[in-house]
Write a protein that holds these residues in place. Structure first.
Motif, mmCIF file in Angstrom:
data_model
loop_
_atom_site.group_PDB
_atom_site.id
_atom_site.type_symbol
_atom_site.label_atom_id
_atom_site.label_comp_id
_atom_site.label_asym_id
_atom_site.label_seq_id
_atom_site.Cartn_x
_atom_site.Cartn_y
_atom_site.Cartn_z
ATOM 1 N N SER A 25 0.651 -1.465 0.270
ATOM 2 C CA SER A 25 0.137 0.286 -0.134
ATOM 3 C C SER A 25 1.614 1.066 0.094
ATOM 4 O O SER A 25 1.593 0.897 0.314
ATOM 5 N N TRP A 26 0.616 2.147 -0.147
ATOM 6 C CA TRP A 26 1.073 3.513 -0.894
ATOM 7 C C TRP A 26 0.164 4.373 -0.053
ATOM 8 O O TRP A 26 -0.713 4.743 -0.147
ATOM 9 N N ARG A 27 1.635 5.481 0.826
ATOM 10 C CA ARG A 27 0.543 6.790 0.838
ATOM 11 C C ARG A 27 1.639 7.898 1.001
ATOM 12 O O ARG A 27 2.426 7.582 0.959
ATOM 13 N N PRO A 28 1.304 9.139 1.212
ATOM 14 C CA PRO A 28 0.253 9.625 1.248
ATOM 15 C C PRO A 28 -0.899 10.160 -0.033
ATOM 16 O O PRO A 28 -0.246 9.818 -1.020
ATOM 17 N N GLU A 290 -13.189 7.689 -3.246
ATOM 18 C CA GLU A 290 -11.633 8.591 -3.633
ATOM 19 C C GLU A 290 -10.404 8.674 -3.513
ATOM 20 O O GLU A 290 -10.489 7.394 -1.750
ATOM 21 N N GLY A 291 -8.958 7.646 -4.029
ATOM 22 C CA GLY A 291 -8.073 7.259 -3.189
ATOM 23 C C GLY A 291 -7.162 6.051 -2.511
ATOM 24 O O GLY A 291 -6.904 5.768 -2.032
ATOM 25 N N ILE A 292 -8.718 5.068 -2.882
ATOM 26 C CA ILE A 292 -8.832 4.151 -2.672
ATOM 27 C C ILE A 292 -8.891 2.852 -3.564
ATOM 28 O O ILE A 292 -10.138 2.373 -4.622
ATOM 29 N N TYR A 293 -7.779 1.994 -3.680
ATOM 30 C CA TYR A 293 -7.307 1.196 -4.808
ATOM 31 C C TYR A 293 -6.902 -0.775 -4.509
ATOM 32 O O TYR A 293 -6.969 -1.547 -4.809
ATOM 33 N N GLY A 294 -7.900 -0.901 -2.945
ATOM 34 C CA GLY A 294 -7.904 -1.517 -2.059
ATOM 35 C C GLY A 294 -8.078 -2.242 -0.793
ATOM 36 O O GLY A 294 -8.153 -1.033 -0.100
ATOM 37 N N THR A 295 -7.566 -3.294 -0.987
ATOM 38 C CA THR A 295 -8.387 -3.842 1.050
ATOM 39 C C THR A 295 -7.302 -2.193 2.083
ATOM 40 O O THR A 295 -6.769 -2.395 1.923
ATOM 41 N N GLY A 296 -7.622 -1.721 2.532
ATOM 42 C CA GLY A 296 -7.402 -1.042 4.086
ATOM 43 C C GLY A 296 -7.402 0.167 3.351
ATOM 44 O O GLY A 296 -6.947 1.152 4.637
ATOM 45 N N GLY A 297 -7.705 0.011 2.734
ATOM 46 C CA GLY A 297 -7.784 1.500 1.548
ATOM 47 C C GLY A 297 -8.568 2.827 2.611
ATOM 48 O O GLY A 297 -9.854 2.624 2.654
ATOM 49 N N GLY A 298 -8.193 3.638 1.933
ATOM 50 C CA GLY A 298 -8.785 5.049 2.797
ATOM 51 C C GLY A 298 -7.445 6.132 3.625
ATOM 52 O O GLY A 298 -7.025 6.135 3.657
ATOM 53 N N GLY A 299 -8.403 7.540 3.420
ATOM 54 C CA GLY A 299 -7.692 8.592 4.893
ATOM 55 C C GLY A 299 -6.392 8.659 3.524
ATOM 56 O O GLY A 299 -6.581 9.381 2.195
ATOM 57 N N SER A 300 -5.247 8.297 4.009
ATOM 58 C CA SER A 300 -3.793 8.529 3.074
ATOM 59 C C SER A 300 -3.340 7.532 2.558
ATOM 60 O O SER A 300 -1.923 7.643 1.856
ATOM 61 N N TYR A 301 -4.473 5.888 3.699
ATOM 62 C CA TYR A 301 -3.137 5.197 2.293
ATOM 63 C C TYR A 301 -4.705 4.578 0.905
ATOM 64 O O TYR A 301 -5.875 4.181 0.996
ATOM 65 N N THR A 302 -3.739 4.049 -0.059
ATOM 66 C CA THR A 302 -4.378 3.485 -1.092
ATOM 67 C C THR A 302 -5.351 2.477 -0.847
ATOM 68 O O THR A 302 -5.706 1.612 -1.653
ATOM 69 N N GLY A 303 -4.693 1.730 -0.256
ATOM 70 C CA GLY A 303 -4.726 -0.038 0.256
ATOM 71 C C GLY A 303 -4.120 -1.477 -0.223
ATOM 72 O O GLY A 303 -2.758 -0.613 -0.519
ATOM 73 N N GLN A 304 -4.170 -2.035 -0.224
ATOM 74 C CA GLN A 304 -3.372 -3.187 -0.748
ATOM 75 C C GLN A 304 -3.672 -3.840 -2.212
ATOM 76 O O GLN A 304 -4.778 -3.207 -2.921
ATOM 77 N N MET A 305 -2.913 -3.124 -2.903
ATOM 78 C CA MET A 305 -2.265 -3.805 -4.440
ATOM 79 C C MET A 305 -1.286 -4.434 -4.754
ATOM 80 O O MET A 305 -0.544 -5.402 -3.590
ATOM 81 N N LEU A 306 -0.903 -4.984 -5.900
ATOM 82 C CA LEU A 306 -0.408 -6.193 -6.421
ATOM 83 C C LEU A 306 0.413 -5.435 -7.224
ATOM 84 O O LEU A 306 0.517 -4.466 -7.649
#
Length: 344
Positions: A25-28, A290-306
């Motif tokens: 995952s990526w931030r922010p 907006e900004g959510i690309y995977g599980t756990g995404g939200g706020g400043s985290y994109t979530g789990q990506m591959l």
């Protein structure tokens, strides 16, 4: 807390059995810092509830009885400015992947199944079929290299009224997608929007047609509109991820195109599916994620990506390519969903 535990347990199990396929995952998310937005309609009136995939109690998404696109959807593309053939291929293959059910999961068509859940007042669902229709090229910048929101409509008019091979007029199932090259500035680009959608005014175009504009940010603001393939200069030390198709500007456009098409088909005339009290600036199904690309995404985290074998970052498979696109709001379960969710 219960929902957090619900997400963490499947995550631990999956990581144990799929260690060979890396996720990260990526931030922010840069907009959380400078209040820029990937969509003209995004705002923060819902606070954290619109940013976190598991938070739903304050999201009031409603159907306002307007039409949605339930018949086969045709995307008519206007390539404004100078485009490389390779860039066009990437975008075409993404759009063609929306209806490609044979692609291995997680797929673009799997992402579209969430959009298909939305219905009109007769109970008819959004169409599963999305195809490319006519295409027009405007290599000579017929309306200049600086466009306003109204001049965007004038560009569309010039191609549906062209003397030779005009774009067909299909208001019920047509989407008119204006894509601008990196050397074109559109009103509010980079400062507030990376793309927007609306409908054309009969007084300007002669018809009411759902349309979207998306800009290539490679020269103007890749750290905002092509994140996380590019990162903002005001965040030192943050490294971009590798783009799966080798073109940062176009990769950024893909997610914005997905965002705008999902909102166009569910709210084409701005009187169908949206949250909030203001139809002039509705919060729509992609704005909510907006900004959510995977599980756990939200706020400043994109979530789990591959992560692919070549080190590129993605979350869905297309017909011949991989893409990174944001999740959309699922009104059945009341949170953001995507086909790469680790708890599906």
């Amino acid at each position: 807390m219960l929902r957090l535990i619900h997400h963490l347990l499947p995550l631990l199990l999956i990581l144990l059995f799929t260690a060979a396929q890396q996720v990260h995952s990526w931030r922010p998310w840069p907009n959380a810092v400078n209040n820029n937005s990937r969509s003209s309609t995004a705002d923060f009136r819902f606070g954290p509830s619109k940013k976190f995939e598991g938070s739903s109690e304050f999201v009031d998404l409603k159907y306002h009885m307007g039409p949605v696109m339930t018949t086969n959807i045709t995307v008519h593309i206007i390539w404004y400015g100078k485009w490389q053939p390779s860039q066009k291929r990437i975008i075409r293959e993404f759009i063609n992947s929306i209806s490609a059910d044979s692609v291995k999961p997680p797929s673009v068509s799997g992402w579209w199944k969430t959009v298909q859940l939305y219905t009109d007042q007769t109970g008819s669902n959004i169409s599963r079929t999305v195809k490319i229709g006519s295409e027009k090229n405007d290599r000579f910048y017929s309306h200049g290299k600086s466009l306003t929101r109204l001049s965007v409509q004038s560009v569309i008019k010039s191609f549906i009224t062209a003397r030779t091979k005009p774009l067909p007029v299909t208001p019920k199932n047509g989407i008119y997608l204006l894509l601008t090259s990196p050397d074109v500035y559109v009103q509010d680009f980079c400062q507030q929007v990376c793309g927007f959608h609306y409908f054309t005014f009969p007084s300007i175009v002669g018809y009411t047609l759902p349309y979207a504009w998306v800009g290539n940010s490679a020269k103007l603001c890749p750290g905002i509109c092509a994140y996380p393939f590019a990162v903002p200069t005001y965040i030192p030390g943050l490294k971009p991820v590798k783009a799966p198709n080798g073109d940062v500007g176009v990769e950024g456009m893909i997610s914005v195109i997905a965002h705008e098409i999902a909102e166009l088909v569910t709210n084409p005339l701005v009187n169908a599916w949206y949250a909030g009290p203001d139809p002039i600036a509705p919060v729509e199904i992609a704005d909510l994620c907006e900004g959510i690309y995977g599980t756990g995404g939200g706020g400043s985290y994109t979530g789990q990506m591959l992560e692919g074998r070549d080190g590129a970052t993605f979350n869905v498979n297309g017909i011949r390519r991989q893409f990174l696109i944001q999740w959309v709001w699922n009104h059945v379960v009341n949170y953001c969903t995507g086909p790469n969710a680790l708890d599906q």
